[in-house]
Design an enzyme around this catalytic site. Structure first.
Site, PDB file in Angstrom:
ATOM      1  N   GLY A 176      -1.689   0.928  -8.996  1.00 55.30           N
ATOM      2  CA  GLY A 176      -1.600  -0.354  -9.476  1.00 55.30           C
ATOM      3  C   GLY A 176      -2.150  -0.238 -10.880  1.00 55.30           C
ATOM      4  N   ARG A 198       3.452   5.516  -8.273  1.00 58.41           N
ATOM      5  CA  ARG A 198       2.703   5.920  -7.129  1.00 58.41           C
ATOM      6  C   ARG A 198       3.667   7.155  -6.830  1.00 58.41           C
ATOM      7  NH1 ARG A 198      -0.807   1.813  -5.506  1.00 58.41           N
ATOM      8  NH2 ARG A 198       0.040  -0.187  -6.162  1.00 58.41           N
ATOM      9  N   ASP A 216      -8.853   4.296  -5.715  1.00 62.07           N
ATOM     10  CA  ASP A 216      -9.421   5.503  -4.877  1.00 62.07           C
ATOM     11  C   ASP A 216      -8.225   6.334  -4.329  1.00 62.07           C
ATOM     12  OD1 ASP A 216      -8.178   3.643  -2.949  1.00 62.07           O
ATOM     13  OD2 ASP A 216      -9.780   3.385  -1.732  1.00 62.07           O
ATOM     14  N   SER A 268      -5.927   7.647  -6.236  1.00 60.55           N
ATOM     15  CA  SER A 268      -5.675   8.334  -7.430  1.00 60.55           C
ATOM     16  C   SER A 268      -6.862   9.302  -7.339  1.00 60.55           C
ATOM     17  CB  SER A 268      -5.662   7.581  -8.799  1.00 60.55           C
ATOM     18  OG  SER A 268      -4.761   6.620  -8.723  1.00 60.55           O
ATOM     19  N   THR A 328      -8.753  -0.751 -11.439  1.00 56.34           N
ATOM     20  CA  THR A 328      -8.119  -1.178 -10.348  1.00 56.34           C
ATOM     21  C   THR A 328      -8.822  -2.904 -10.184  1.00 56.34           C
ATOM     22  OG1 THR A 328      -7.808  -1.647  -7.715  1.00 56.34           O
ATOM     23  CG2 THR A 328      -9.719  -0.375  -8.620  1.00 56.34           C
ATOM     24  N   ASP A 343      -8.678  -4.812  -7.960  1.00 56.79           N
ATOM     25  CA  ASP A 343      -9.363  -5.045  -6.337  1.00 56.79           C
ATOM     26  C   ASP A 343     -10.855  -4.929  -6.298  1.00 56.79           C
ATOM     27  OD1 ASP A 343      -6.878  -5.583  -5.616  1.00 56.79           O
ATOM     28  OD2 ASP A 343      -6.536  -3.725  -4.635  1.00 56.79           O
ATOM     29  N   ASP A 393     -12.622  -2.559  -5.449  1.00 57.42           N
ATOM     30  CA  ASP A 393     -12.793  -1.977  -4.101  1.00 57.42           C
ATOM     31  C   ASP A 393     -13.602  -0.240  -4.372  1.00 57.42           C
ATOM     32  OD1 ASP A 393     -10.661  -0.794  -5.070  1.00 57.42           O
ATOM     33  OD2 ASP A 393      -9.465  -1.100  -3.191  1.00 57.42           O
ATOM     34  N   ARG A 424      -5.636  -6.232  -1.046  1.00 49.63           N
ATOM     35  CA  ARG A 424      -5.109  -5.603   0.100  1.00 49.63           C
ATOM     36  C   ARG A 424      -6.257  -5.400   1.252  1.00 49.63           C
ATOM     37  NH1 ARG A 424      -2.015  -0.991  -1.397  1.00 49.63           N
ATOM     38  NH2 ARG A 424      -3.175  -1.449  -3.487  1.00 49.63           N
ATOM     39  N   LYS A 475     -10.515 -35.848  -1.233  1.00 55.57           N
ATOM     40  CA  LYS A 475      -8.986 -36.065  -0.702  1.00 55.57           C
ATOM     41  C   LYS A 475      -8.031 -34.951  -1.286  1.00 55.57           C
ATOM     42  CE  LYS A 475      -8.658 -41.199  -0.734  1.00 55.57           C
ATOM     43  NZ  LYS A 475     -10.147 -41.301  -0.680  1.00 55.57           N
TER      44      LYS A 475
HETATM   45  P1  ATP Z   1      -4.519   0.689  -6.412  1.00 55.15           P
HETATM   46  O1  ATP Z   1      -5.133   0.579  -5.118  1.00 55.15           O
HETATM   47  O2  ATP Z   1      -5.283   0.010  -7.302  1.00 55.15           O
HETATM   48  O3  ATP Z   1      -3.224   0.352  -6.321  1.00 55.15           O
HETATM   49  P2  ATP Z   1      -4.992   3.580  -6.315  1.00 55.15           P
HETATM   50  O4  ATP Z   1      -5.092   4.597  -7.136  1.00 55.15           O
HETATM   51  O5  ATP Z   1      -5.659   3.346  -4.971  1.00 55.15           O
HETATM   52  O6  ATP Z   1      -4.774   2.278  -6.923  1.00 55.15           O
HETATM   53  P3  ATP Z   1      -2.469   4.573  -4.412  1.00 55.15           P
HETATM   54  O7  ATP Z   1      -1.029   4.383  -4.422  1.00 55.15           O
HETATM   55  O8  ATP Z   1      -3.318   4.733  -3.294  1.00 55.15           O
HETATM   56  O9  ATP Z   1      -3.394   3.691  -5.745  1.00 55.15           O
HETATM   57  O10 ATP Z   1      -2.714   6.189  -5.190  1.00 55.15           O
HETATM   58  C1  ATP Z   1      -2.003   6.343  -6.386  1.00 55.15           C
HETATM   59  C2  ATP Z   1      -1.416   7.970  -6.208  1.00 55.15           C
HETATM   60  O11 ATP Z   1      -2.480   8.864  -6.153  1.00 55.15           O
HETATM   61  C3  ATP Z   1      -0.524   8.268  -5.061  1.00 55.15           C
HETATM   62  O12 ATP Z   1       0.605   7.780  -5.502  1.00 55.15           O
HETATM   63  C4  ATP Z   1      -0.679   9.628  -4.997  1.00 55.15           C
HETATM   64  O13 ATP Z   1       0.223  10.308  -6.031  1.00 55.15           O
HETATM   65  C5  ATP Z   1      -2.271   9.866  -5.484  1.00 55.15           C
HETATM   66  N1  ATP Z   1      -2.807  10.027  -3.673  1.00 55.15           N
HETATM   67  C6  ATP Z   1      -3.245   9.198  -3.109  1.00 55.15           C
HETATM   68  N2  ATP Z   1      -3.722   9.557  -2.179  1.00 55.15           N
HETATM   69  C7  ATP Z   1      -3.726  11.186  -2.181  1.00 55.15           C
HETATM   70  C8  ATP Z   1      -4.186  12.034  -1.394  1.00 55.15           C
HETATM   71  N3  ATP Z   1      -4.731  11.817  -0.272  1.00 55.15           N
HETATM   72  N4  ATP Z   1      -4.147  13.358  -1.840  1.00 55.15           N
HETATM   73  C9  ATP Z   1      -3.515  13.749  -3.128  1.00 55.15           C
HETATM   74  N5  ATP Z   1      -2.911  12.750  -3.980  1.00 55.15           N
HETATM   75  C10 ATP Z   1      -3.187  11.181  -3.559  1.00 55.15           C
END
Ligand code: ATP
Length: 321
Positions: free
Chosen positions: A11, A72, A103, A105, A125, A127, A129, A171, A215
């Site tokens: 995101g 993503r 996380d 990413s 991010t 969030d 988090d 989320r 109120k």
């Molecule tokens: P946010 O939670 O703020 O949206 P994020 O980085 O957690 O950010 P995700 O959609 O979970 O967002 O992950 C982003 C990208 O990271 C995924 O589309 C994927 O390409 C890669 N990714 C996520 N999990 C894994 C994993 N376990 N192994 C390899 N690549 C991953």
């Protein structure tokens, strides 16, 4: 290291551009070639890279979103996708990657590091988090955006003696809801980390405040509570007699120009990330703790858990009655 790349993933968050700018400028000033990867890990798979220079990041420090675009990528989480990404790195001579995202990413960055491409993760991010990091890039901006919008809802709720039920992003984490709820004087704040009961935590709290002639009401609900806020507004109206409206703030929370705090933090973190790679240090997550920038092993960072500040939660409930 002679050549690095930077990408934004997951995101989007305000301040990502400020981080990209800091990475590019720090690299250029230290004689390192730097590529911007377009659309996160998808760009790495497809070889969609742009060579950046000092001027390619002009006029972006104040802009929300990300000039590199974000995505993503399901393919990246597969062995085949990972192999393509590594081939791209080899083709462009990329020896290190700065990954700006959440996380998910960082899991990708860890996998790439394990396969010989050192990566440094920057927490971008809304969030907030990421466990090792007090304030992620984008969180402060998003929090202030939510505050401004709830302030507007309060004006109209007050004018009509209404209850305004507001769903905010988060989320899995209630940081945005808890802190915006405090900043906006919400009567009830529902977050995924703390079990709640609508009757006890919303209806009875409202009834109690009505006894002291209150109120109008603000109820803040984190997205992760998985409550239909329109149904909640109806239930409140039926049980308390107070006319109620629900608002889902949605994607308006993501955009907008980053606050000074996010810009400064993103700049410090982007600079720090390149310095790590210059010293051939990869597989790290950069984090903000108090006003300092520190770094953690990615694996360790991913295994840490962030708990909600219960003291803050209790304060919120004590003062909003
Ligand atoms: P946010 O939670 O703020 O949206 P994020 O980085 O957690 O950010 P995700 O959609 O979970 O967002 O992950 C982003 C990208 O990271 C995924 O589309 C994927 O390409 C890669 N990714 C996520 N999990 C894994 C994993 N376990 N192994 C390899 N690549 C991953």
């Amino acid at each position: 290291m002679k050549t690095i790349a930077v990408l934004t993933s997951g995101g989007d968050a305000p301040g990502m551009n400020a981080a990209v700018r800091a990475v590019v400028r720090t690299a250029c000033e230290n004689g390192i070639k730097v590529y911007g990867v377009v659309r996160g890990y998808n760009g790495l798979i497809k070889g969609d890279l742009i060579e950046m220079d000092l001027r390619s990041v002009s006029d972006i420090i104040n802009r929300g979103g990300t000039i590199l675009y974000s995505a993503r990528s399901k393919e990246f989480a597969t062995e085949e996708g990972m192999k393509k990404a590594i081939d791209t790195c080899k083709k462009f001579g990329i020896e290190g990657v700065v990954v700006i995202g959440g996380d998910g990413s960082f899991r990708g960055a860890r996998d790439l590091s394990e396969r010989g491409i050192p990566c440094v993760g920057l927490p971008g991010t809304i969030d907030n988090d990421i466990a090792c990091c007090d304030h992620t890039i984008g969180y402060d901006t998003c929090l202030n955006t939510i505050m401004e919008m709830i302030d507007r809802l309060r004006d109209t709720a007050e004018s009509h003696d209404r209850c305004s039920v507001v769903e905010v992003m988060g989320r899995r984490a209630g940081w945005l809801a808890l802190n915006s709820g405090i900043a906006c004087g919400a009567t009830s704040i529902l977050i995924p980390e703390v079990p709640f009961d609508i009757e006890r935590d919303v209806i009875q709290r409202m009834r109690k405040t009505m006894l002291t002639d209150k109120k109008h009401f603000i109820i803040v609900v984190a997205e992760g509570c998985e409550i239909n806020v329109h149904d909640l507004a109806k239930e409140i109206e039926e049980k308390t007699g107070v006319e109620s409206r629900a608002t889902v703030l949605g994607h308006t929370q993501r955009g907008g120009y980053p606050t000074a705090r996010d810009r400064v933090m993103a700049t410090k973190m982007g600079n720090y990330a390149v310095k790590l790679l210059m010293n051939n240090i990869g597989n790290r997550v950069v984090a903000a703790q108090k006003e300092d920038v520190v770094d953690y092993d990615i694996f360790e960072a991913l295994n840490m858990t962030k708990t909600i500040d219960m003291n803050l939660y209790n304060i919120a409930h004590e003062v909003s009655i």
